[in-house]
Write an enzyme that holds these catalytic residues in place. Sequence first.
Site, short mmCIF file in Angstrom:
data_model
loop_
_atom_site.label_atom_id
_atom_site.label_comp_id
_atom_site.label_asym_id
_atom_site.label_seq_id
_atom_site.Cartn_x
_atom_site.Cartn_y
_atom_site.Cartn_z
N GLU A 104 0.86 -1.20 0.00
CA GLU A 104 0.00 0.00 0.00
C GLU A 104 0.88 1.23 0.00
OE1 GLU A 104 -2.19 -0.05 3.73
OE2 GLU A 104 -2.18 -2.22 3.53
N LYS A 136 2.27 4.62 1.33
CA LYS A 136 2.32 5.19 2.68
C LYS A 136 1.87 6.64 2.57
CE LYS A 136 5.28 5.46 6.74
NZ LYS A 136 5.09 6.87 7.08
N ASP A 153 0.95 10.37 3.43
CA ASP A 153 1.59 11.34 4.31
C ASP A 153 0.50 12.18 4.97
OD1 ASP A 153 3.70 12.37 5.57
OD2 ASP A 153 4.48 13.53 3.87
N TYR A 162 -6.37 1.52 6.78
CA TYR A 162 -5.28 0.58 6.49
C TYR A 162 -5.15 -0.58 7.47
CZ TYR A 162 -2.49 3.76 9.46
OH TYR A 162 -2.01 4.54 10.47
N LYS A 187 10.81 3.73 2.27
CA LYS A 187 10.64 5.17 2.06
C LYS A 187 11.22 5.61 0.72
CE LYS A 187 9.35 7.61 5.12
NZ LYS A 187 9.69 7.94 6.50
N CYS A 228 29.03 41.58 -19.19
CA CYS A 228 28.98 40.14 -19.43
C CYS A 228 30.15 39.44 -18.75
CB CYS A 228 28.99 39.87 -20.93
SG CYS A 228 29.17 38.13 -21.32
N CYS A 274 32.46 38.19 -21.93
CA CYS A 274 33.13 39.05 -22.90
C CYS A 274 33.21 40.51 -22.46
CB CYS A 274 32.46 38.95 -24.27
SG CYS A 274 30.88 39.80 -24.34
N CYS A 308 23.44 39.65 -22.75
CA CYS A 308 24.71 40.24 -23.14
C CYS A 308 24.53 40.79 -24.54
CB CYS A 308 25.78 39.16 -23.13
SG CYS A 308 27.22 39.62 -24.09
N CYS A 322 30.73 37.50 -28.37
CA CYS A 322 30.82 36.97 -27.01
C CYS A 322 31.21 35.51 -27.08
CB CYS A 322 29.48 37.13 -26.29
SG CYS A 322 29.48 36.40 -24.66
S1 IVH Z 1 0.32 0.47 8.96
C1 IVH Z 1 1.67 -1.41 12.86
N1 IVH Z 1 -0.24 1.43 6.58
O1 IVH Z 1 2.79 5.45 8.85
C2 IVH Z 1 1.39 -0.83 11.53
N2 IVH Z 1 0.66 2.90 8.20
O2 IVH Z 1 5.21 4.81 10.73
C3 IVH Z 1 0.89 0.55 11.62
N3 IVH Z 1 0.91 5.21 7.42
O3 IVH Z 1 1.58 5.99 12.06
C4 IVH Z 1 0.73 1.33 10.43
N4 IVH Z 1 0.09 4.89 5.41
O4 IVH Z 1 0.34 7.07 10.14
C5 IVH Z 1 0.24 1.70 7.80
N5 IVH Z 1 -0.83 2.14 4.45
C6 IVH Z 1 -0.35 2.41 5.67
C7 IVH Z 1 0.08 3.70 6.04
C8 IVH Z 1 0.59 3.91 7.32
C9 IVH Z 1 0.59 5.77 6.26
C10 IVH Z 1 1.51 5.92 8.56
C11 IVH Z 1 0.73 5.78 9.82
C12 IVH Z 1 1.68 5.30 10.87
C13 IVH Z 1 3.00 5.50 10.24
C14 IVH Z 1 3.94 4.39 10.65
#
Ligand code: IVH
Length: 678
Positions: free
Chosen positions: A117, A119, A121, A229, A318, A412, A415, A430, A436
Site C-alpha cells: 500500500e 504510505k 503522508d 489501512y 521510504k 557580461c 566578454c 549580453c 561573445c
Molecule cells: S500500517 C503497525 N499502513 O505510517 C502498523 N501505516 O510509521 C501501523 N501510514 O503511524 C501502520 N500509510 O500514520 C500503515 N498504508 C499504511 C500507512 C501507514 C501511512 C503511517 C501511519 C503510521 C505511520 C507508521
Amino acid sequence: MNTTEISPHQRISTLREQLDRHNYQYHVLDEPEISDAEYDILFRELQQLEQNHPELVQSDSPTQRVGAAPLEGFGSIQHEIPMLSLDNAFSDEELGDFNRRVSEGLKAAGAIEYACEPKLDGIAVSLLYEDGRLIRGATRGDGYTGEDITQNIRTIPSIPLKLRGTGWPARLEVRGEIYMPKAGFEALNQRQQAKDDKLFANPRNAAAGSLRQLDSKVTAERQLEMCAYSAGIVEGGSLPEAHGAILKQLNQWGFRINPEMDVVSGVEACVDYYNKLEQKREQLPYEIDGIVFKVNNLAQQQQLGFVARAPRWAIARKFPAQEATTELLDVEFQVGRTGVLTPVARLKPVFVGGVTVSNTTLHNMDEIERLDLRIGDTVVVHRAGDVIPKVARALADKRPEDAREIVLPSSCPDCGSDIEQEEGEAAARCSGGLYCQAQRKEAIKHFASRKAMDIEGLGDKLVEQLVDQEQIKTAADLFSLTEAQLVRMERMGPKSAQNLLKALETSKKTSLNRFIFALGIREVGEVTALNLANYFGSLDELRVVTEEALIEVADVGPIVAAHIARFFKQPHNLEVIDSLIAAGIHWEKPVKQDASEQPLAGQSWVLTGTLQSMGRNDGKKLLQQLGAKVAGSVSAKTTALVAGEKAGSKLKKATELGIQVLDESAFIELLTEHGLQP
Ligand code: IVH
C-alpha cells in the site's frame, strides 16, 4: 391520514439512505452516480424536513457533518491496543533484509505473500464503532494515548457515521490515515492567501492543522479524506484471515481504501511495486512518502509478532526525501547561446530526491526576487521525480547577518560587453552577440547540430576546445580548418580529423531552411525556418526583409519578426553569412510559396504507423512544406491521419472521431499532386 401518503419519518429515512449511498459512491469508491447539484437538492430536502421535525434529527444523519459547538480542549483517549509505528527501509537491500528476517521468522522456504500500500503522508487515526455506529475518533498521539477528535472526524465525508451492509463485529476499531489531497491543499492555501492568513507548508501540515481545530466547523470546510489501512479492536464478530481481504471487507462496510493496494508474492514483486509507484507518485492526487509492505497472512503476522514499537511483519520502504535544506554559497551568471544571462545557484552539496545537488538554475532576476534570496541563506531544495531540482524557498529566520544581496552584473561575465534588459522582460542579455565567447560556442554548437547543418563528428567538447584555443571564432571558420589544426585537439587522431573534414564538406550541400535554422536567430525554430524558406525562396530576399513583410509568414508574429529583422541588421552577422557562402555552402532553391497558397495551411495532421517509402520524420517535413501543422496525437482538431503499417491506438481514435484517414499510397498520391516526392 391518507395511507398512501409518505410520512416525514419515512421520507427522512429514504433520503438518508440515498445520501449515504451517494456519499459512499463519491467519497469512498470515486464512482459518483449523480451530479453535485442533484446531491444538493436531496441534501436540502433532508435539511428542511429535519428543521420542521427536530424530533427526528439523528446524530448519524448526513446533515450532521457540518461541525458542532467549539470545544475548550481535546479530551484524551487511551488506545486499548497501542498504535505502533513502522520500521523503515531506505534501499532495495534493506527491503531484502526485511524479507529475509520474515522468511527466517516463519521458517518458510517459499515466497512470502505481501500486501502493498502507498504510505500516505497524513495523520494516523483510530475510529471506534459500536453496533455499527461511530462513537469515537482519536489521534494516534504517542501510540498509547491520543486526543479525542470525534467532532472533527464526523465532518469528514469518507468516514462512515454508521457502517454499511451487515456482518460487522459489535465493537470494531478501524485505523487509517487522514490526509488532504493535493488539490484541496492548493485551494486551501489560495483561500488563506486571499485572507492574508498563514500558508501551510505542505498537505500533511494542513491536514494536521485542520484536524486539531477546537471548532469543528472549520474542519468541516477543509477537504480531508480518510483511507483505512488496518483494524484494531475486534469484538463480537470476526474479520477475514488476510490483510488484503480485511481491507476489502472494510471497503464494503463504508471505508475508503487505497485503490493502488495490491497483494503480491515475493520480495522481487515488492521491488517492482515500489518502482511502479515511484514512477506514478507525481500523478497521484495525494502525497505519499513511501510504500508499506505487510505480511498478508494474519496467522503469519501473529507468529512474527512485534519488536519494541514496530511489528516484525511490516516495513515502510521510504522514497528518497524530496526536500532538503542547504546553504546558498554563491550565485553565478551563465551566458546562453542567445545571450541570456541565467543566474545559477551554487549550493553546498545536498542529497535530495535520490541525487546530490550542488547547483541549480534560478531562471532570472524575477525568480530571485520572488524567493527573496541572499547569498548565505539557508534554502530548501526540492527535487521530485526526474524533474530538475529547484530552490523552493529560503528560510528567513536562518539568514546570517552578513548575507549578501544578489546583483545582476552590469557587464557580461564572458566578454565584458554591456548587459541589457528590455522593459518588462525577465531576461537580461549580453549585447556581445557573436563576439561573445559564450555565445560563440553555443552558436557554433547549434550551427553544427543534427537538425541544423548536421556536421557529424563535431561534438560540443570539440567546439569548446576549438573556441577556447582560438582556432575558430565563428561558424564560417569551421570550413577553413585543416587536419593539422584538428589533430592538436584532445582525442583527435588523423582518422577522425579526416572524417570531420569530410563531414564538413558534405554538410555544405544543405537546404535553405536548415541554413536559416542554423543561424540561431532568436525564436526561429525548425518550423519557422521552413516557413521562411518557403515564403521567401532565397537568402538574398530574407536579408533585406522588413518586419512588416515578415509578419505575413505563417508562424511569425511581431516579436519573432523583430528578432529576425534585428539579426540581419547586424554587420557582423552578415559578415559571417557571407563567409559561409564563400566557403561553399549552397542549396537548391525551394519552390517559393505564399502561405495562403500552401494547400494544407491551417490544417492539423497526424502521422502514425510505419511508412515503407519514407521515415515518419520525412513525412512530417513534407506535410509541413504543404503548410500543415503536424501533431503528435489525434484529437477533435485533427484534419487527417496518415496511417502506415501497424497503426494502433491513433488509428482507432481517428476512426472513432470520424477523421479522414489516408493510407501510404493515398498519402503519396497527395504529395505528388502537389509536386512533392517521398
Ligand atoms: S500500517 C503497525 N499502513 O505510517 C502498523 N501505516 O510509521 C501501523 N501510514 O503511524 C501502520 N500509510 O500514520 C500503515 N498504508 C499504511 C500507512 C501507514 C501511512 C503511517 C501511519 C503510521 C505511520 C507508521
